[in-house]
Motif scaffolding. Structure first.
Motif, PDB file in Angstrom:
ATOM      1  N   ASN A   1      -5.131  -5.417  -4.815  1.00 49.66           N
ATOM      2  CA  ASN A   1      -4.615  -5.040  -4.850  1.00 49.66           C
ATOM      3  C   ASN A   1      -4.248  -3.464  -5.353  1.00 49.66           C
ATOM      4  OD1 ASN A   1      -5.451  -5.021  -7.158  1.00 49.66           O
ATOM      5  ND2 ASN A   1      -3.944  -6.829  -7.507  1.00 49.66           N
ATOM      6  N   GLU A   2      -5.543  -2.974  -6.303  1.00 48.05           N
ATOM      7  CA  GLU A   2      -5.762  -1.799  -6.384  1.00 48.05           C
ATOM      8  C   GLU A   2      -6.102  -0.677  -5.575  1.00 48.05           C
ATOM      9  OE1 GLU A   2      -4.677  -0.316  -8.887  1.00 48.05           O
ATOM     10  OE2 GLU A   2      -4.716  -2.118 -10.434  1.00 48.05           O
TER      11      GLU A   2
ATOM     12  N   PHE B   1      -5.363   1.155  -2.055  1.00 45.12           N
ATOM     13  CA  PHE B   1      -3.760   1.635  -1.070  1.00 45.12           C
ATOM     14  C   PHE B   1      -4.105   2.944  -0.463  1.00 45.12           C
ATOM     15  CE2 PHE B   1      -4.072   4.423  -5.225  1.00 45.12           C
ATOM     16  CZ  PHE B   1      -4.243   5.190  -4.894  1.00 45.12           C
ATOM     17  N   ARG B   2      -5.226   2.803   0.708  1.00 46.26           N
ATOM     18  CA  ARG B   2      -6.144   4.116   1.092  1.00 46.26           C
ATOM     19  C   ARG B   2      -7.670   3.214   1.885  1.00 46.26           C
ATOM     20  NH1 ARG B   2     -10.129   7.849  -0.255  1.00 46.26           N
ATOM     21  NH2 ARG B   2     -10.122   8.366  -2.166  1.00 46.26           N
TER      22      ARG B   2
ATOM     23  N   GLN C   1      -6.065   5.047  -9.732  1.00 42.08           N
ATOM     24  CA  GLN C   1      -4.805   6.279  -9.958  1.00 42.08           C
ATOM     25  C   GLN C   1      -4.913   6.099 -11.520  1.00 42.08           C
ATOM     26  OE1 GLN C   1      -1.797   5.813  -6.899  1.00 42.08           O
ATOM     27  NE2 GLN C   1      -1.913   3.650  -7.104  1.00 42.08           N
TER      28      GLN C   1
ATOM     29  N   PRO D   1       2.892   2.567   3.635  1.00 47.21           N
ATOM     30  CA  PRO D   1       2.189   2.004   1.760  1.00 47.21           C
ATOM     31  C   PRO D   1       0.857   3.624   2.753  1.00 47.21           C
ATOM     32  CG  PRO D   1       2.172   0.137   1.899  1.00 47.21           C
ATOM     33  CD  PRO D   1       2.761   0.253   3.639  1.00 47.21           C
ATOM     34  N   ASP D   2       0.908   4.219   3.353  1.00 49.61           N
ATOM     35  CA  ASP D   2      -0.044   4.752   4.463  1.00 49.61           C
ATOM     36  C   ASP D   2       0.497   5.430   4.803  1.00 49.61           C
ATOM     37  OD1 ASP D   2      -2.021   3.126   4.417  1.00 49.61           O
ATOM     38  OD2 ASP D   2      -1.768   2.362   6.742  1.00 49.61           O
TER      39      ASP D   2
ATOM     40  N   TYR E   1       0.611   7.414   1.153  1.00 46.93           N
ATOM     41  CA  TYR E   1       0.073   8.722   0.580  1.00 46.93           C
ATOM     42  C   TYR E   1      -0.840   9.286   2.105  1.00 46.93           C
ATOM     43  CZ  TYR E   1      -5.060   8.884  -0.327  1.00 46.93           C
ATOM     44  OH  TYR E   1      -5.951   9.238  -0.709  1.00 46.93           O
TER      45      TYR E   1
ATOM     46  N   SER F   1      -0.032   5.621  -4.341  1.00 43.30           N
ATOM     47  CA  SER F   1       0.540   4.367  -3.247  1.00 43.30           C
ATOM     48  C   SER F   1       1.985   4.083  -3.514  1.00 43.30           C
ATOM     49  CB  SER F   1      -0.216   3.026  -3.915  1.00 43.30           C
ATOM     50  OG  SER F   1       0.328   2.843  -6.042  1.00 43.30           O
ATOM     51  N   LYS F   2       2.660   3.087  -2.941  1.00 44.86           N
ATOM     52  CA  LYS F   2       3.438   3.021  -2.902  1.00 44.86           C
ATOM     53  C   LYS F   2       3.792   2.150  -3.730  1.00 44.86           C
ATOM     54  CE  LYS F   2       7.094   0.452   0.267  1.00 44.86           C
ATOM     55  NZ  LYS F   2       6.776  -0.223   1.368  1.00 44.86           N
ATOM     56  N   LYS F   3       3.453   1.343  -4.775  1.00 39.48           N
ATOM     57  CA  LYS F   3       3.569   1.322  -6.451  1.00 39.48           C
ATOM     58  C   LYS F   3       3.800   2.669  -7.169  1.00 39.48           C
ATOM     59  CE  LYS F   3       1.199  -1.230 -10.170  1.00 39.48           C
ATOM     60  NZ  LYS F   3       0.035  -2.507 -10.395  1.00 39.48           N
TER      61      LYS F   3
END
Length: 277
Positions: free
Chosen positions: A174-175, A177-178, A204, A237-238, A241, A247-249
Motif C-alpha cells: 500500500n506504499e 504507487f508505481r 514519499q 493512480p497511474d 503518478y 501517489s493518489k493518496k
C-alpha cells in the motif's frame, strides 16, 4: 591489486594481441580490443580486473554492472547442474553456484545477488542469499531520513529493499504507487525503525513534509498547464503518478488542502486554479 574491482595499472609492454599491465601479482593481459587508442608503454590505465574462462587474470575497460562487495539484480543467462551464470556486463558471465541459490533459477529471469571473492578458489562468485551480507550494525538514521533503495525481492507483504546498500527494509504494497522491478533504485524515506533493526520504508516523504511537497507539486503543475489540470480525486493512480510523480493518496491530501484554502475548484474530471484576487 583488487580482483573484482577497478585498478590503476601501468602499461608494461605491448604485444600483437594487446598490452600487459604490471601489478603486484604479476603482469596481466589487456586484450587489444579494450586498449584505448594511442596507449603507450608507461601509461597508467584504469581497468577492471577479473578472471577469464581459463582462470587467467585479465583487465578490461568495460564497466561491469556490479563489483566485489556490492549487491545487484542480474539476469540469468544459463543454468547448469553446478549453478547459474549471470550477465554482469562482461564477456565471461558471473557464476552463481547452486549452493548459493535460494531456489531454482531459469534463463531470462532476474535475481538479486551479492558478489564476493571466494577465498578457497580465489574466484569472483555471487550469492542469492544476500541477506547474510547485510550490516549487523544498528541503522544510524531515524524516521523521516531520505535513503537510497534497491528493490531486491517481492513478497506477499510488499517489496524487500536494500537501504543505502547495507540494511534491509520493507516497502508495503500500500506504499507502492508505481511499477517496481528487481534492481530499481528509487529514493525512499524511513517510516519506522523496528526493534530487530529492519526498516519500514515509504516512497514519499513522511507527514508534514510529504503534504507540503505535494501541494507545491500540484500548484506547479496547475500553473504549467495554464490553470487547469486534467486530474481529480477520481483519477486513476497511474495517471496521477505519470503526470505528478506522487501517489493518489498524497494527491488527494494536497487537493484537500488547496480546496480548503480556496485555491482550487474541484470537478469530476479536472482541477482548476482559482486566480488570486
Amino acid at each position: 591489486m583488487q580482483l573484482g574491482d577497478y585498478n590503476d595499472l601501468e602499461v608494461a609492454r605491448e604485444v600483437d594481441f594487446g598490452v600487459y599491465l604490471s601489478s603486484d601479482d604479476g603482469d596481466l593481459l589487456m586484450p587489444g580490443k579494450y586498449v584505448p587508442a594511442g596507449t603507450q608503454v608507461g601509461d597508467v590505465l584504469r581497468v577492471f580486473v577479473y578472471r577469464d574462462s581459463e582462470d587467467r587474470l585479465i583487465a578490461t575497460t568495460l564497466d561491469p554492472l556490479v563489483r566485489v562487495g556490492q549487491f545487484a539484480a542480474l539476469s540469468v543467462r544459463d543454468v547448469t547442474p553446478l549453478g547459474a551464470f549471470l550477465d554482469w556486463g562482461l564477456e565471461k558471465d558471473l557464476f552463481l553456484p547452486y549452493r548459493n541459490q535460494r531456489r531454482n533459477l531459469r534463463p531470462g529471469e532476474r535475481a538479486t545477488v551479492y558478489v564476493f571473492l571466494d577465498e578457497t578458489s580465489d574466484r569472483i562468485v555471487a550469492s542469492a542469499r544476500w541477506e547474510g551480507f547485510l550490516s549487523h550494525e544498528p541503522f544510524p538514521g531515524q524516521p523521516g531520513d531520505a535513503v537510497q533503495l534497491m528493490v531486491a525481492e517481492e513478497t506477499d507483504l510488499g517489496f524487500k529493499v536494500l537501504v543505502n546498500g547495507q540494511y534491509q527494509g520493507l516497502l508495503y504494497h500500500n506504499e507502492v504507487f508505481r511499477p517496481l522491478r528487481l534492481g530499481d533504485t528509487p529514493t525512499g524515506y524511513v517510516r519506522l525503525v523496528r526493534p530487530d533493526g529492519k526498516l519500514d520504508i515509504s516512497l514519499q516523504k513522511i507527514g508534514y513534509d510529504e503534504a507540503r511537497d505535494a501541494v507545491e507539486t500540484v500548484l506547479k503543475a496547475l500553473h504549467a498547464a495554464g490553470g487547469t489540470l486534467p486530474l481529480s480525486d477520481k483519477s486513476e493512480p497511474d495517471d496521477i503518478y505519470r503526470r505528478l510523480g506522487i501517489s493518489k493518496k498524497v494527491f488527494k491530501k494536497a487537493l484537500g488542502y488547496l480546496y480548503k484554502n480556496g485555491q482550487v475548484q474541484l470537478a469530476p474530471d479536472h482541477t482548476r486554479l482559482i486566480p488570486e484576487s
